[in-house]
Scaffold this active site. Structure first.
Site, PDB file in Angstrom:
ATOM      1  N   LYS A 194     -12.520  -0.374 -14.995  1.00  0.00           N
ATOM      2  CA  LYS A 194     -13.054  -1.620 -14.464  1.00  0.00           C
ATOM      3  C   LYS A 194     -13.448  -2.598 -15.569  1.00  0.00           C
ATOM      4  O   LYS A 194     -13.309  -3.815 -15.409  1.00  0.00           O
ATOM      5  CB  LYS A 194     -14.235  -1.335 -13.533  1.00  0.00           C
ATOM      6  CG  LYS A 194     -13.839  -0.592 -12.249  1.00  0.00           C
ATOM      7  CD  LYS A 194     -12.809  -1.369 -11.442  1.00  0.00           C
ATOM      8  CE  LYS A 194     -12.461  -0.684 -10.136  1.00  0.00           C
ATOM      9  NZ  LYS A 194     -11.488  -1.461  -9.329  1.00  0.00           N
ATOM     10  N   TYR A 232     -13.593   5.661 -14.400  1.00  0.00           N
ATOM     11  CA  TYR A 232     -13.713   4.509 -13.501  1.00  0.00           C
ATOM     12  C   TYR A 232     -14.308   3.313 -14.242  1.00  0.00           C
ATOM     13  O   TYR A 232     -13.787   2.191 -14.163  1.00  0.00           O
ATOM     14  CB  TYR A 232     -14.596   4.891 -12.310  1.00  0.00           C
ATOM     15  CG  TYR A 232     -14.777   3.784 -11.294  1.00  0.00           C
ATOM     16  CD1 TYR A 232     -13.731   3.388 -10.479  1.00  0.00           C
ATOM     17  CD2 TYR A 232     -16.008   3.145 -11.147  1.00  0.00           C
ATOM     18  CE1 TYR A 232     -13.891   2.387  -9.535  1.00  0.00           C
ATOM     19  CE2 TYR A 232     -16.187   2.146 -10.208  1.00  0.00           C
ATOM     20  CZ  TYR A 232     -15.121   1.771  -9.404  1.00  0.00           C
ATOM     21  OH  TYR A 232     -15.289   0.767  -8.482  1.00  0.00           O
ATOM     22  N   ASP A 282       0.859  -1.180   0.000  1.00  0.00           N
ATOM     23  CA  ASP A 282       0.000   0.000   0.000  1.00  0.00           C
ATOM     24  C   ASP A 282       0.899   1.235   0.000  1.00  0.00           C
ATOM     25  O   ASP A 282       2.099   1.128   0.281  1.00  0.00           O
ATOM     26  CB  ASP A 282      -0.894   0.011   1.249  1.00  0.00           C
ATOM     27  CG  ASP A 282      -2.230   0.717   1.016  1.00  0.00           C
ATOM     28  OD1 ASP A 282      -2.196   1.934   0.726  1.00  0.00           O
ATOM     29  OD2 ASP A 282      -3.281   0.078   1.113  1.00  0.00           O
TER      30      ASP A 282
END
Length: 242
Positions: free
Chosen positions: A158, A154, A37
């Site tokens: 995806k 987005y 992360d």
């Protein structure tokens, strides 16, 4: 026997949210887990809580050099990688098509989609060393199944994950590396904004819990799903069935 015994799994975006939930479940099921992360303090804290079978590595998933560092450290610490969960991502801004800037588009697409491509590409060499091959799970969204207004970067990212998953599954099958995508709907993580409208539009009338996604991902990473590749799994309370 634990469901992930002897598995070495990299999970991106694992400092919180679904990624953290995956990591905690995988440790319980016997895996050695590499959490990555950009949120260093939170990621380190989670890894420390998980014990000796977990490590944290700071990782910008849009940086190819970072990917190589993660794969090398994971392999040097625990052995050949057998699982990768490409979980890191962002929703970005809610903006009409005519107002989306090139900068906004590429920022979201790189974080959500390029990172998945680079992760798959970088991990293959290590997975080929592992007895029994490996399993890659790419976290997409119901937004990779159906469209939605004002979210074109987005949605594009995806859908790209969904397509790349199928291509990679075909190419890597002969190396016994499986690749599948998971498509959650509204999931109640600490970062999610679950609107009442979304709940009303979901046949089950509620948001999903991270654990409800985690057990599916566990199944796909485990040897329980060895004849499953190139598939897409929807976890949305029936939203896309309408």
């Amino acid at each position: 026997m634990s469901r992930l015994s002897e598995k070495v799994v990299i999970i991106t975006g694992a400092a919180n949210g679904m990624g953290e939930t995956f990591a905690r479940l995988f440790i319980k099921e016997g895996a050695k887990v590499v959490l990555t992360d950009i949120e260093v303090k939170k990621g380190q804290k989670v890894a420390e809580e998980l014990g000796e079978n977990a490590i944290f590595i700071k990782h910008d998933v849009t940086n190819k050099e970072d990917w190589q560092v993660v794969v090398d450290k994971a392999e040097n610490t625990f052995g050949p990688i057998t699982g990768l969960v490409n979980n890191a991502g962002t929703a970005g801004k809610i903006v009409p098509l005519e107002e989306v800037t090139d900068e906004d588009f590429y920022k979201i697409f790189n974080l959500n989609a390029y990172s998945v491509f680079k992760g798959m590409q970088t991990v293959v060499k290590s997975m080929k060393k592992a007895n029994g091959g490996g399993s890659i799970v790419n976290m997409s969204s119901t937004s990779g199944i159906v469209g939605s207004r004002n979210l074109i970067p987005y949605i594009a990212s995806k859908f790209a994950i969904r397509g790349m998953t199928k291509v990679a599954a075909l190419e890597l099958a002969e190396s016994n590396i499986r690749v599948n995508s998971v498509h959650p709907g509204g999931i109640a993580t600490e970062r999610a904004v679950i609107f009442d409208e979304v709940k009303k539009a979901t046949p089950q009338g509620r948001a999903g819990e991270p654990e409800e996604v985690a057990y599916l991902v566990l199944h796909l990473i485990s040897d329980e799903s060895t004849f499953t590749t190139g598939s897409e799994y929807i976890v949305d309370g029936g939203f896309t069935a309408q």
